[in-house]
Design a protein around this motif. Structure first.
Motif, PDB file in Angstrom:
ATOM      1  N   GLU A  92     -25.119  76.276 -12.895  1.00  0.00           N
ATOM      2  CA  GLU A  92     -25.929  75.302 -13.637  1.00  0.00           C
ATOM      3  C   GLU A  92     -25.122  74.607 -14.729  1.00  0.00           C
ATOM      4  O   GLU A  92     -25.144  73.369 -14.843  1.00  0.00           O
ATOM      5  N   GLU A  93     -24.422  75.358 -15.556  1.00  0.00           N
ATOM      6  CA  GLU A  93     -23.707  74.764 -16.690  1.00  0.00           C
ATOM      7  C   GLU A  93     -22.620  73.796 -16.221  1.00  0.00           C
ATOM      8  O   GLU A  93     -22.527  72.663 -16.723  1.00  0.00           O
ATOM      9  N   LYS A  94     -21.808  74.232 -15.257  1.00  0.00           N
ATOM     10  CA  LYS A  94     -20.741  73.365 -14.760  1.00  0.00           C
ATOM     11  C   LYS A  94     -21.313  72.126 -14.076  1.00  0.00           C
ATOM     12  O   LYS A  94     -20.759  71.018 -14.203  1.00  0.00           O
ATOM     13  N   THR A  95     -22.420  72.292 -13.396  1.00  0.00           N
ATOM     14  CA  THR A  95     -23.055  71.169 -12.701  1.00  0.00           C
ATOM     15  C   THR A  95     -23.551  70.132 -13.706  1.00  0.00           C
ATOM     16  O   THR A  95     -23.350  68.920 -13.521  1.00  0.00           O
ATOM     17  N   LYS A  96     -24.181  70.591 -14.774  1.00  0.00           N
ATOM     18  CA  LYS A  96     -24.667  69.662 -15.790  1.00  0.00           C
ATOM     19  C   LYS A  96     -23.517  68.926 -16.468  1.00  0.00           C
ATOM     20  O   LYS A  96     -23.607  67.720 -16.734  1.00  0.00           O
ATOM     21  N   THR A  97     -22.437  69.642 -16.752  1.00  0.00           N
ATOM     22  CA  THR A  97     -21.271  69.016 -17.384  1.00  0.00           C
ATOM     23  C   THR A  97     -20.647  67.974 -16.465  1.00  0.00           C
ATOM     24  O   THR A  97     -20.307  66.857 -16.894  1.00  0.00           O
ATOM     25  N   ASP A 134     -14.239  63.560  -5.992  1.00  0.00           N
ATOM     26  CA  ASP A 134     -14.122  65.018  -6.045  1.00  0.00           C
ATOM     27  C   ASP A 134     -15.310  65.628  -6.793  1.00  0.00           C
ATOM     28  O   ASP A 134     -15.868  66.653  -6.383  1.00  0.00           O
ATOM     29  N   ASP A 135     -15.678  65.001  -7.909  1.00  0.00           N
ATOM     30  CA  ASP A 135     -16.828  65.489  -8.683  1.00  0.00           C
ATOM     31  C   ASP A 135     -18.118  65.376  -7.871  1.00  0.00           C
ATOM     32  O   ASP A 135     -18.972  66.278  -7.907  1.00  0.00           O
ATOM     33  N   LEU A 136     -18.242  64.274  -7.155  1.00  0.00           N
ATOM     34  CA  LEU A 136     -19.429  64.067  -6.330  1.00  0.00           C
ATOM     35  C   LEU A 136     -19.507  65.120  -5.228  1.00  0.00           C
ATOM     36  O   LEU A 136     -20.579  65.673  -4.940  1.00  0.00           O
ATOM     37  N   ARG A 137     -18.362  65.418  -4.649  1.00  0.00           N
ATOM     38  CA  ARG A 137     -18.308  66.441  -3.610  1.00  0.00           C
ATOM     39  C   ARG A 137     -18.687  67.817  -4.178  1.00  0.00           C
ATOM     40  O   ARG A 137     -19.398  68.594  -3.538  1.00  0.00           O
ATOM     41  N   PHE A 138     -18.220  68.111  -5.367  1.00  0.00           N
ATOM     42  CA  PHE A 138     -18.584  69.376  -6.009  1.00  0.00           C
ATOM     43  C   PHE A 138     -20.092  69.456  -6.234  1.00  0.00           C
ATOM     44  O   PHE A 138     -20.725  70.485  -5.951  1.00  0.00           O
ATOM     45  N   LEU A 139     -20.673  68.392  -6.744  1.00  0.00           N
ATOM     46  CA  LEU A 139     -22.112  68.394  -7.017  1.00  0.00           C
ATOM     47  C   LEU A 139     -22.918  68.619  -5.742  1.00  0.00           C
ATOM     48  O   LEU A 139     -23.927  69.333  -5.748  1.00  0.00           O
ATOM     49  N   GLU A 140     -22.457  68.029  -4.653  1.00  0.00           N
ATOM     50  CA  GLU A 140     -23.193  68.158  -3.390  1.00  0.00           C
ATOM     51  C   GLU A 140     -23.014  69.524  -2.748  1.00  0.00           C
ATOM     52  O   GLU A 140     -23.978  70.132  -2.268  1.00  0.00           O
ATOM     53  N   GLN A 141     -21.786  70.020  -2.739  1.00  0.00           N
ATOM     54  CA  GLN A 141     -21.488  71.222  -1.970  1.00  0.00           C
ATOM     55  C   GLN A 141     -21.566  72.516  -2.778  1.00  0.00           C
ATOM     56  O   GLN A 141     -21.838  73.577  -2.218  1.00  0.00           O
TER      57      GLN A 141
END
Length: 223
Positions: A92-97, A134-141
């Protein structure tokens, strides 16, 4: 037979009676064996019929169970999708950041009228754009779990593909609006919203984004 009786007397008569008795017993025994065999055959046929019936019933029950399981999984999936926001465990925290950072990047890229002067060919080969993907990919996966927000991230990925393939700046505008709204709602920042997200927007404005994608690209999420 009379001569036999006269000749052998009472013992002959007893012998004949004994033979008759043995013959009668043998006859009755054969009948009993036939009856037993027939009864056994009938029982085996009945058991075989019951076995086939049980097998058919078992197959029907298995098929019904499979249907019920599939329906349950579908309902669970729909319930998960109906959740506005959900995160992968411990993310959650990393995703929000990451979400806030992406919004900031898109503000700098498209805000205050700068979108009209973007050179799309240069943009999509730049390091900042690659970092954004890359950030978008992280958020999705890895960031968001199945939810309406996750679907918004998938839509953003489809818009990225549209922007790269067509060079249309309108795709960038929609991407920025999605992340703008998600950042405000999820990170509870100040500002007005565009209403273009599945999680927090209006059906009419979300449909505008979907129609754009239908007209411009067959959208797919990141592989």
């Amino acid at each position: 037979m009379v001569e036999f009786i006269k000749k052998h007397g009472i013992w002959g008569l007893c012998f004949l009676g004994f033979c008759a008795f043995i013959a009668l017993m043998t006859f009755n025994s054969d009948q009993d064996q036939d009856a037993i065999a027939e009864e056994t055959e009938n029982e085996m046929a009945e058991e075989s019929g019951n076995s086939e019936e049980d097998k058919d019933m078992s197959a029907e029950e298995q098929e019904q169970s499979a249907k019920e399981e599939l329906l349950s999984e579908k309902e669970d999936s729909q319930a998960a999708q109906a959740v506005a926001v959900d995160y992968q465990e411990g993310m959650e925290e990393k995703t929000k950041t990451t979400l806030a950072n992406v919004h900031e990047y898109l503000n700098q890229l498209t805000g205050w009228g700068q979108i009209e002067s973007i050179n799309m060919e240069l943009l999509i080969v730049g390091e900042q754009w690659k970092k954004f993907k890359d950030d978008l990919r992280f958020l999705e996966q890895q960031g968001f779990a199945p939810s309406l927000t996750h679907q918004d991230i998938v839509t953003a990925g489809e818009l990225v593909e549209a922007a790269e393939e067509s060079g249309d700046r309108e795709a960038l505008r929609f991407i920025h609006r999605i992340f703008h709204d998600l950042d405000i709602h999820i990170n509870e920042t100040d500002g007005d919203t565009w209403g273009t997200t599945e999680a927090f927007g209006s059906e009419e404005r979300v449909e505008t984004v979907h129609l754009y994608l239908i007209e411009n690209i067959e959208g797919t999420s990141f592989e």
